[in-house]
Scaffold this active site. Sequence first.
Site, PDB file in Angstrom:
ATOM      1  N   LYS A  11      82.584 139.124  12.127  1.00 18.27           N
ATOM      2  CA  LYS A  11      81.459 140.148  12.161  1.00 18.27           C
ATOM      3  C   LYS A  11      81.171 140.852  13.429  1.00 18.27           C
ATOM      4  O   LYS A  11      81.569 140.143  14.514  1.00 18.27           O
ATOM      5  CB  LYS A  11      80.048 140.058  11.346  1.00 18.27           C
ATOM      6  N   GLY A 103      81.873 130.677  11.958  1.00 19.67           N
ATOM      7  CA  GLY A 103      81.583 129.264  11.193  1.00 19.67           C
ATOM      8  C   GLY A 103      80.786 129.787   9.743  1.00 19.67           C
ATOM      9  O   GLY A 103      80.974 129.228   8.658  1.00 19.67           O
ATOM     10  N   ASP A 137      73.611 133.767   9.468  1.00 20.73           N
ATOM     11  CA  ASP A 137      74.571 134.793   9.227  1.00 20.73           C
ATOM     12  C   ASP A 137      75.193 134.573   7.937  1.00 20.73           C
ATOM     13  O   ASP A 137      75.996 135.558   7.355  1.00 20.73           O
ATOM     14  CB  ASP A 137      75.750 134.677  10.359  1.00 20.73           C
TER      15      ASP A 137
HETATM   16  P1  ATP Z   1      76.907 133.196  15.256  1.00 20.01           P
HETATM   17  O1  ATP Z   1      77.238 134.470  15.770  1.00 20.01           O
HETATM   18  O2  ATP Z   1      76.989 133.040  13.801  1.00 20.01           O
HETATM   19  O3  ATP Z   1      75.938 132.215  15.995  1.00 20.01           O
HETATM   20  P2  ATP Z   1      79.222 132.095  16.498  1.00 20.01           P
HETATM   21  O4  ATP Z   1      80.582 132.956  16.074  1.00 20.01           O
HETATM   22  O5  ATP Z   1      78.892 132.397  17.803  1.00 20.01           O
HETATM   23  O6  ATP Z   1      78.337 132.234  15.445  1.00 20.01           O
HETATM   24  P3  ATP Z   1      80.960 129.825  15.208  1.00 20.01           P
HETATM   25  O7  ATP Z   1      82.119 130.287  15.559  1.00 20.01           O
HETATM   26  O8  ATP Z   1      80.112 130.213  14.167  1.00 20.01           O
HETATM   27  O9  ATP Z   1      79.669 130.686  16.513  1.00 20.01           O
HETATM   28  O10 ATP Z   1      80.238 128.379  15.439  1.00 20.01           O
HETATM   29  C1  ATP Z   1      79.611 127.841  16.440  1.00 20.01           C
HETATM   30  C2  ATP Z   1      79.802 126.299  16.528  1.00 20.01           C
HETATM   31  O11 ATP Z   1      79.649 125.610  15.217  1.00 20.01           O
HETATM   32  C3  ATP Z   1      81.244 125.866  17.028  1.00 20.01           C
HETATM   33  O12 ATP Z   1      80.985 125.548  18.354  1.00 20.01           O
HETATM   34  C4  ATP Z   1      81.652 124.784  15.998  1.00 20.01           C
HETATM   35  O13 ATP Z   1      81.345 123.697  16.600  1.00 20.01           O
HETATM   36  C5  ATP Z   1      80.541 124.604  14.891  1.00 20.01           C
HETATM   37  N1  ATP Z   1      81.191 124.977  13.552  1.00 20.01           N
HETATM   38  C6  ATP Z   1      81.097 124.163  12.537  1.00 20.01           C
HETATM   39  N2  ATP Z   1      81.863 124.747  11.484  1.00 20.01           N
HETATM   40  C7  ATP Z   1      82.539 125.677  11.943  1.00 20.01           C
HETATM   41  C8  ATP Z   1      83.640 126.420  11.485  1.00 20.01           C
HETATM   42  N3  ATP Z   1      84.228 126.354  10.173  1.00 20.01           N
HETATM   43  N4  ATP Z   1      84.294 127.407  12.247  1.00 20.01           N
HETATM   44  C9  ATP Z   1      83.715 127.439  13.455  1.00 20.01           C
HETATM   45  N5  ATP Z   1      82.870 126.772  14.238  1.00 20.01           N
HETATM   46  C10 ATP Z   1      82.365 125.860  13.311  1.00 20.01           C
END
Ligand code: ATP
Length: 285
Positions: A11, A103, A137
């Site tokens: 997103k 995630g 999210d």
């Molecule tokens: P947001 O913007 O919702 O905060 P983000 O994109 O910054 O999310 P994600 O990639 O969703 O961050 O994930 C952050 C942390 O969550 C990662 O460092 C990882 O350790 C953990 N995590 C747990 N499950 C998952 C998954 N299926 N995919 C990615 N990260 C995951």
Amino acid sequence: MERISLRAPAKVNLRLDILGKRPDGYHEIRTWIYPISLADELYIEKIKTARITISSASPGLPLGEENLAHRAAALFIKARDLSGGIKIEIIKHIPLAAGLGGGSSDAAAVLKAMNILWGKKIPSEGLMELGARIGADCPFFVVGQGALMGGKGERVLTVLPPLKAWLALINPGLPLATKDVYQQGKWGLTKQGGDTRISMPPQELEKMGKFLHNDLEGPALELMPIIGTIKERLRAAGASSVLMTGSGPTVFGLFSKEAEARQAAKDLKMEQGWVSFVANTFPDE
Ligand code: ATP
């Protein structure tokens, strides 16, 4: 049906306003989000044994209970009191801890897939409630279309009209934890009533510059100044407007045509470790 494959989209937040800190310690936000065509792939299989297994070749991705897809499966099994289990394979294309919601999107995809595999017994409001227990999210990804979200980001205030935009996205190859960015920002207690304006993003990309805004960008920049360099590079490469998404550090530039976005991503002076993607805001068309 025993197996299903699903795409879990990333997103972008076109706008994110922090309205203030709530007495419960969370921040009250308003954010205008669209799913994009950059996506993880999930292969999900119903199994008879009461186990949840996750496999992925992605380095750094936790495969146990910390994986949000695992949490989603466990919550679904509990909510439906199921006796069986699930096997989940995740092919990650969305960078981790990047502000792209990977995630939460994987978790929402697992909830949707399990609901299909076990006969669609949970209405989408129920799936959103389960999603809200996984991450702010997650309900947005259950909805799966552009939406204005409120609360901690988990409450759908309104669904947004479709948007035709191409994006060049740059990630510096370094993770940034959402918690750290919120801690870096200094926001006071929510004013009584707060700002509850609901506005629609403009459909014309030329007008989007004024709408784009992210209150998390300042604190993220303090933690990771390279975000400022990426913004400059994307602007210089011809993006009509540029913004950091979510809690960063990924930055996106908007383009009206695919060729322009691809050319910009190609021309952009990349530094070591940076990763670029070209995507659009109409993944389901
Ligand atoms: P947001 O913007 O919702 O905060 P983000 O994109 O910054 O999310 P994600 O990639 O969703 O961050 O994930 C952050 C942390 O969550 C990662 O460092 C990882 O350790 C953990 N995590 C747990 N499950 C998952 C998954 N299926 N995919 C990615 N990260 C995951």
